[in-house]
Design an enzyme around this catalytic site. Structure first.
Site, mmCIF file in Angstrom:
data_model
loop_
_atom_site.group_PDB
_atom_site.id
_atom_site.type_symbol
_atom_site.label_atom_id
_atom_site.label_comp_id
_atom_site.label_asym_id
_atom_site.label_seq_id
_atom_site.Cartn_x
_atom_site.Cartn_y
_atom_site.Cartn_z
ATOM 1 N N LYS A 63 0.713 -1.269 -0.052
ATOM 2 C CA LYS A 63 0.115 0.007 -0.142
ATOM 3 C C LYS A 63 0.876 1.347 -0.085
ATOM 4 O O LYS A 63 0.620 2.269 -0.889
ATOM 5 C CB LYS A 63 -1.017 -0.035 1.208
ATOM 6 C CG LYS A 63 -2.027 -1.020 1.067
ATOM 7 C CD LYS A 63 -2.849 -1.268 2.316
ATOM 8 C CE LYS A 63 -4.032 -2.585 2.167
ATOM 9 N NZ LYS A 63 -4.536 -3.095 3.211
ATOM 10 N N GLN A 121 -4.895 -1.047 9.400
ATOM 11 C CA GLN A 121 -4.548 -2.137 8.875
ATOM 12 C C GLN A 121 -5.090 -3.554 9.800
ATOM 13 O O GLN A 121 -4.792 -3.371 11.003
ATOM 14 C CB GLN A 121 -3.054 -2.725 8.642
ATOM 15 C CG GLN A 121 -2.760 -3.971 8.118
ATOM 16 C CD GLN A 121 -3.275 -4.333 6.490
ATOM 17 O OE1 GLN A 121 -3.370 -3.183 5.676
ATOM 18 N NE2 GLN A 121 -3.958 -5.380 6.303
ATOM 19 N N ASP A 159 -11.017 2.952 3.515
ATOM 20 C CA ASP A 159 -11.550 1.455 3.376
ATOM 21 C C ASP A 159 -13.105 1.257 3.495
ATOM 22 O O ASP A 159 -13.780 0.234 3.023
ATOM 23 C CB ASP A 159 -11.136 0.535 4.821
ATOM 24 C CG ASP A 159 -9.938 -0.369 4.882
ATOM 25 O OD1 ASP A 159 -9.718 -0.512 3.489
ATOM 26 O OD2 ASP A 159 -9.202 -0.361 5.677
#
Ligand code: NDP
Length: 311
Positions: free
Chosen positions: A53, A97, A120
């Site tokens: 990422k 995460q 997200d």
């Protein structure tokens, strides 16, 4: 006839190029979108994902930063970090995460992320925006699935779509996006009766289950489009034979590494489907590309910058 392979790497590269162009345009106007990634502890899989990422963020020109609290972090300490990232104007996207360590209240932490920075798309406010078709941030994997379908010119409106899996991260938002795109959608799960029969109705079949090669040929209507979200490691010889018997390339990789990646769809489905995403190289690459797109989208929505491209 063998199915058309829907090349996720190619589509992801297109999206990354569009995002990079968008970042450049914003930078010329004095705005550099910023993405903050929070990685707690040293989970090896999470470390690999986060590395990907951060690398992708740098490639498309985003400002990116990584925060790495220790494994022993408390919920309150994480909440303070999130509050700080929420406050900082140069940060447009915040990604925590998962999984977080057991002592941390993950739900509280995710709820604390400013919905406008929730790249997200997991915050209930963004879930609500998606289900009411308002502008918001959409979870990356489902958004990537839609990009594969649209950019491959797969007809969605009026089609029967079956989504196997009802997770908040993949199954449900994918179903919602397909409804919004005018498909007739059925969601299946572990309690669904006659799963093969329901799947055979699908013009578009999405498998997001987490079970290696569970969707076999008898689940698939000839000519259907099959989207395989699953990512499963095959480590036993018996399982390998069930999935890849006679596949010399896979055999070589399996012997060398002792494992190989397979989706939720059995490789033989490629002989009946009309189009199919491979594993690896299908949905996976889209997930990070859509994260980049979401970071720029978050910056645009939050800062009132007009839309610059399809991304
Ligand atoms: P979850 O475990 O959260 O959800 C799995 C879903 O599959 C559940 O709804 C479950 O039903 C359903 N299911 C399990 N077994 C069966 C069965 N025998 N018959 C019918 N339905 C079943 O998984 P995720 O949604 O997070 O992920 C799914 C897969 O996608 C995994 O392989 C994951 O690794 C992969 N993935 C890939 C990504 C990518 O970028 N390519 C990103 C995210 C995930 P129930 O609700 O009844 O338990």
């Amino acid at each position: 006839m063998a199915a058309t392979i829907l090349d996720g790497n190619k589509i992801a590269a297109e999206i990354r190029a569009e995002v990079a162009a968008g970042v450049k345009t914003m930078a010329a106007a004095g705005v550099r979108p910023g993405l903050a990634v929070v990685l707690v502890g040293h989970n090896p899989a999470s470390e690999i994902y986060v590395r990907g990422k951060v690398k992708s963020s740098e490639e498309v020109g985003l400002h990116s930063e990584k925060h790495t609290p220790p494994e022993s972090v408390s919920t309150d300490e994480l909440l303070r970090l999130i509050a700080d990232l929420n406050r900082r104007d140069e940060i447009d996207g915040i990604l925590v995460q998962l999984p977080l360590p057991p002592q941390v209240d993950s739900k509280r932490v995710l709820l604390a992320v400013d919905p406008a920075k929730d790249v997200d798309g997991f915050h209930p406010m963004n879930v609500g925006f998606l289900s009411t078709q308002r502008p918001g941030l959409v979870p990356c994997t489902p958004a990537g699935i839609m990009e594969i379908l649209k950019r491959s010119h797969i007809l969605i409106a009026g089609q029967e779509a079956v989504v196997v899996g009802r997770s908040d991260i993949v199954g449900k938002p994918t179903a919602m996006l397909l409804i919004n795109a005018n498909a007739t959608v059925t969601i299946c799960h572990s309690k669904t009766r006659d799963l093969p029969g329901v799947c055979r109705r699908a013009d578009i079949l999405v498998a997001a289950i987490g079970r290696a090669g569970m969707i076999t040929r008898d689940f698939v209507k000839p000519g259907a489009t099959v989207i395989d979200v699953g990512m499963n490691q095959v480590t036993t010889r018996t399982e390998f034979e069930r999935l890849f018997a006679g596949n010399a390339k896979r055999e070589e990789a399996f012997r060398a590494k002792g494992s190989t990646l397979v989706g939720d769809v059995h490789p033989q489905v490629a002989m009946v489907a009309g189009a199919i995403t491979p594993v690896p190289g299908g949905v996976g690459p889209l997930t990070i590309a859509m994260l980049m797109a979401n970071a720029v989208r978050a910056a645009r929505l939050r800062r009132g910058v007009p839309e610059f491209s399809k991304a």
